[in-house]
Write an enzyme that holds these catalytic residues in place. Structure first.
Site, short mmCIF file in Angstrom:
data_model
loop_
_atom_site.label_atom_id
_atom_site.label_comp_id
_atom_site.label_asym_id
_atom_site.label_seq_id
_atom_site.Cartn_x
_atom_site.Cartn_y
_atom_site.Cartn_z
N SER A 17 -25.66 -18.62 6.71
CA SER A 17 -25.98 -19.80 7.16
C SER A 17 -25.05 -20.44 8.24
O SER A 17 -25.46 -21.25 8.92
CB SER A 17 -26.14 -20.70 5.99
OG SER A 17 -25.27 -20.97 5.51
N ARG A 94 -14.05 -9.64 4.13
CA ARG A 94 -13.03 -8.35 4.20
C ARG A 94 -11.94 -8.95 5.03
O ARG A 94 -12.03 -9.89 5.79
CB ARG A 94 -13.73 -7.40 5.34
CG ARG A 94 -13.47 -6.10 5.17
CD ARG A 94 -14.55 -5.35 5.90
NE ARG A 94 -15.93 -4.98 5.23
CZ ARG A 94 -15.69 -3.82 4.56
NH1 ARG A 94 -14.52 -2.85 4.65
NH2 ARG A 94 -16.66 -3.65 3.63
N ASN A 110 -11.79 -18.99 10.76
CA ASN A 110 -12.42 -18.74 9.54
C ASN A 110 -13.08 -19.90 8.78
O ASN A 110 -12.25 -21.17 9.03
CB ASN A 110 -11.78 -18.01 8.68
CG ASN A 110 -12.30 -17.52 7.34
OD1 ASN A 110 -13.45 -17.14 7.41
ND2 ASN A 110 -11.46 -17.87 6.17
N HIS A 112 -13.76 -21.45 5.16
CA HIS A 112 -13.48 -21.28 3.67
C HIS A 112 -14.02 -22.35 2.73
O HIS A 112 -13.80 -23.59 3.01
CB HIS A 112 -12.17 -21.02 3.45
CG HIS A 112 -11.69 -20.69 2.06
ND1 HIS A 112 -12.08 -19.31 1.61
CD2 HIS A 112 -11.20 -21.25 0.93
CE1 HIS A 112 -11.72 -19.24 0.37
NE2 HIS A 112 -11.09 -20.43 -0.14
C1 GAR Z 1 -19.67 -19.61 2.96
O1 GAR Z 1 -19.64 -20.69 1.87
C2 GAR Z 1 -18.06 -19.49 3.38
O2 GAR Z 1 -17.48 -20.43 3.24
C3 GAR Z 1 -17.72 -18.51 2.39
O3 GAR Z 1 -18.75 -17.54 2.36
C4 GAR Z 1 -20.01 -18.30 2.49
C5 GAR Z 1 -20.88 -17.38 3.46
O4 GAR Z 1 -22.04 -18.25 3.56
N1 GAR Z 1 -16.50 -17.59 3.04
C6 GAR Z 1 -15.68 -17.17 2.25
O5 GAR Z 1 -15.47 -17.55 0.86
C7 GAR Z 1 -14.44 -16.48 2.99
N2 GAR Z 1 -13.17 -16.42 2.00
P1 GAR Z 1 -23.23 -18.00 4.75
O6 GAR Z 1 -23.24 -16.33 4.99
O7 GAR Z 1 -24.49 -18.43 4.52
O8 GAR Z 1 -22.23 -18.62 5.92
#
Ligand code: GAR
Length: 204
Positions: A17, A94, A110, A112
């Site tokens: 997303s 990763r 990134n 987070h």
């Molecule tokens: C998001 O909430 C992002 O912030 C998190 O993974 C999700 C991916 O959602 N990332 C982490 O936790 C990285 N440390 P998405 O695939 O719908 O973008």
């Protein structure tokens, strides 16, 4: 004078997303050129297809939470050969340790789902929910050798309500992620955000 385009690669492992938000948001002069995933079955591959962005799977190596060194070099070479200028991690589960960080030093962002430095690592939303914070949020930051460390570009806070579950909180945070990621990418591409730490000295 026309600003040159900044070619962006998005690296993602899951739903995508945030990738979608970057493709559809205002990141100019940044343009998403390619999506690369370490997960052959990731929904983000299908999404790339629907959005008309080239999507590809690349083998990350045999480890679960980091790249193999040779594989990280292959990813870095691919992105460099393609003329990528900015790498955006969007749910890439990763950590980067070597070749990608060297090749794109100061040019990897990134997103987070917490107000860093609180709750780095996995399931940040769950960590915040279980801790019982009253304010949660999300952060866009430059990537360095650490886990969810590196200079912060943008953060946005959301309230945590008594009626919240871990998932309702995560959904509220995700809506804000989609907003600030495009804003931060645009700021970087326009030269308004740079990789440098602000060291605030304590007054005596
Ligand atoms: C998001 O909430 C992002 O912030 C998190 O993974 C999700 C991916 O959602 N990332 C982490 O936790 C990285 N440390 P998405 O695939 O719908 O973008």
């Amino acid at each position: 004078m026309e600003t040159d385009t900044v070619k962006i690669a998005v690296l993602a492992s899951g739903t995508g997303s945030n990738f979608k938000a970057l493709v559809e948001g205002d990141t100019a002069p940044g343009v998403v050129d390619v999506l690369v995933t370490d997960n052959e079955r990731a929904g983000v591959l299908q999404l790339a297809d629907e959005l008309g962005v080239e999507g590809r799977y690349m083998y990350p190596g045999k480890f679960r939470t980091r790249f193999g060194n040779a594989e990280e070099k292959q990813w870095a070479d691919f992105l460099e050969d393609r003329g990528i200028q900015l790498v955006c991690l969007a749910g890439l589960m990763r950590i980067l340790k070597g070749p990608l960080l060297e090749a794109f030093h100061g040019r990897i962002l990134n997103i987070h789902p917490s107000l860093l430095p609180a709750f780095p690592g996995l399931d940040a939303q769950g960590q915040a929910f279980r801790y019982g914070v009253k304010v949660a949020g999300c952060t866009v930051h430059y990537v360095d050798q650490g886990t969810d460390t590196g200079p912060v570009i943008l953060q946005r806070a959301v309230p945590v309500y008594e009626s919240d579950t871990r998932d309702s909180l995560a959904a509220r945070i995700l809506t804000e992620e989609h907003m600030i990621y495009s804003e931060a990418v645009k700021a970087h591409c326009e030269g308004r955000a740079v990789y440098s730490r602000v060291v605030r000295q304590q007054k005596e």
